[in-house]
Motif scaffolding. Sequence first.
Motif, PDB file in Angstrom:
ATOM      1  N   PRO A   1     -51.383  76.035 -17.198  1.00 13.05           N
ATOM      2  CA  PRO A   1     -52.679  76.496 -16.667  1.00 13.05           C
ATOM      3  C   PRO A   1     -53.448  77.357 -17.660  1.00 13.05           C
ATOM      4  N   VAL A   2     -52.732  78.157 -18.444  1.00 13.33           N
ATOM      5  CA  VAL A   2     -53.394  78.975 -19.471  1.00 13.33           C
ATOM      6  C   VAL A   2     -53.982  78.067 -20.546  1.00 13.33           C
ATOM      7  N   ALA A   3     -53.195  77.071 -20.982  1.00 13.03           N
ATOM      8  CA  ALA A   3     -53.647  76.157 -22.029  1.00 13.03           C
ATOM      9  C   ALA A   3     -54.865  75.357 -21.582  1.00 13.03           C
ATOM     10  N   GLU A   4     -54.878  74.906 -20.325  1.00 11.23           N
ATOM     11  CA  GLU A   4     -56.019  74.131 -19.825  1.00 11.23           C
ATOM     12  C   GLU A   4     -57.273  74.998 -19.711  1.00 11.23           C
ATOM     13  N   THR A   5     -57.109  76.250 -19.371  1.00 11.64           N
ATOM     14  CA  THR A   5     -58.269  77.139 -19.216  1.00 11.64           C
ATOM     15  C   THR A   5     -58.835  77.542 -20.570  1.00 11.64           C
TER      16      THR A   5
END
Length: 572
Positions: free
Chosen positions: A150-154
């Motif tokens: 989720p951090v990488a996608e954001t």
Amino acid sequence: MTATANRITATLADAPSHEAITWHVIDWPKALRTVRRLQTRIVKAVRAGQWSKVRALQRLLTRSFSGRVLAVKRVTENRGRHTSGVDGEVWNTPQQKAQAVKRLQQRQFKAKPLKRRYIPKADGKKLRPLGIPCLIDRAYQALHLLALDPVAETMGDPNSYGFRRERSATDAIGQLYLMLARKNTAQWILEGDIKACFDELSHHWLENHIPTDKRSLREWLKAGYLENEVFHPTETGSPQGGIISPVVANLALDGLETLPHQTFPRQQGKKIHLVRYADDFVITGATKTVLQEQVMPLVQSFLQERGLTLSPEKTTITHISDGFDFLGQNIRKYNGKLLIKPSAKSQRTLLQKVRTMSKTEGRSLSAYGLLMKLNPVIRGWANYHRHVVSKQVFTAIDQQIHWALWRWAKRKHPQKSVSWIRKQYFDETVSQRNIFHTHTVNEEGEKVVIRLFTMTSLPIRRHVKVRNLANPYDPAWEIYFEQRQYNRVLTDLEDRPRLRHQWRMQRGICPVCGERITKETGWHNHHIHWRVYGGSDDLDNRVLLHPNCHRQVHSPDYNGPPLRPSQGVRDA
């Protein structure tokens, strides 16, 4: 095997400690909801810049029962589930999977060395090194990936498409079309390729910048590998073969797209834009000088900070009228009109594979066995290239495959006449099409015809590119991604009408876990009234389930919802 033998007591974070838990009676919908709720909160915290809250939520997710069971589920259902690491361990039984969930409770672990294997690269001349972790290390990586993705996608670049959820190479090609199709767009292209990206990434940079548990990340990076029973330490790189490695590499390269815009806030006609797929990228520019003297030094400086360099032999600057290859497609302007076609190299690779199958492997195969090997390869290649200008290419390749199979039939039956071979394998008086085919007998004892898949039978469909800022972990984009998944599966199943109808009847939902059935998750055809008890093969007696849900239904411990023929709902 009895239900008692399968029971493994678990005392985990969000599982009742007083209850015995069996792998096949885990409440998967609840586990998914728990993990997704935490991932949604991580996305909100990242956008708000609350990094202490991000770390707290990541710890909560990685210590949760739901996160652990989903991590074990992932590593025991993917394609490499039967490939062991250096410890030779494989988790095939429900007891082993439940024990693995308990082992993931350990907050401190020591990563084992990787098992080194080599696979051929696309050119067939060089070998690519793979590091195969043990299953327990894969499970730990999958667990931490649930909190890191989720951090990488954001934080990811808007036009980065490799190894990201709901994004694909086809989206990258679609973005290139948008960037280059108009008359006033950039004319020069920098084709970039990072030299040994996964092998040369700086451990120091990764440990300081990747927002995940530092100790765990250090264990994976420094695990080393065994080759011919000799231990080799790893001082740089993120091992290819690790579940978390692609996301780590993406995070290391994020920022490359915004770098030119930060350096040249007013581009003044430079027309600098970037599309990246993993470690391959394309940068457009108005002139060759802009790319050579301004963009290249920026890229080299960005990569050098991460321990990386550009590959001299693969990094070139090309005019759009000369064209360039990217992700198996050739992109070129003909008299000002942009056309994207399957690259000549990709066509040669496919035909070489087909000819190898028919010449070497095909010597000992029947016509049915040969078709079972050829059809998935041809169908997969055609589906990948069906979104571009490929009709003429499909026709030419179909013809080449036709003659390869004609030669196979002549080698298979050297004593038979040409007319006998044509009648046996190619003559179809009903359809009036000379398609290679054979006959077999199905489970009901009926004689059926198995035909070669022809590319020209596949209609050309223009791909709808994913929106740049769409985030699969953000609830605001949930409906958008649901509709995209639904439309994509319907398109993929166009040449399988019975399966397509069955999928539509269920609206693409697995009735056991309530989650979507997609090409990535796979599916099994479950007979509600088992055939061994006289159940029919009609659509009214079948339902599509996820592979794990199918095993769960057949378990003696299954206590989920009953499956009925009316489970599906027709589309409007």
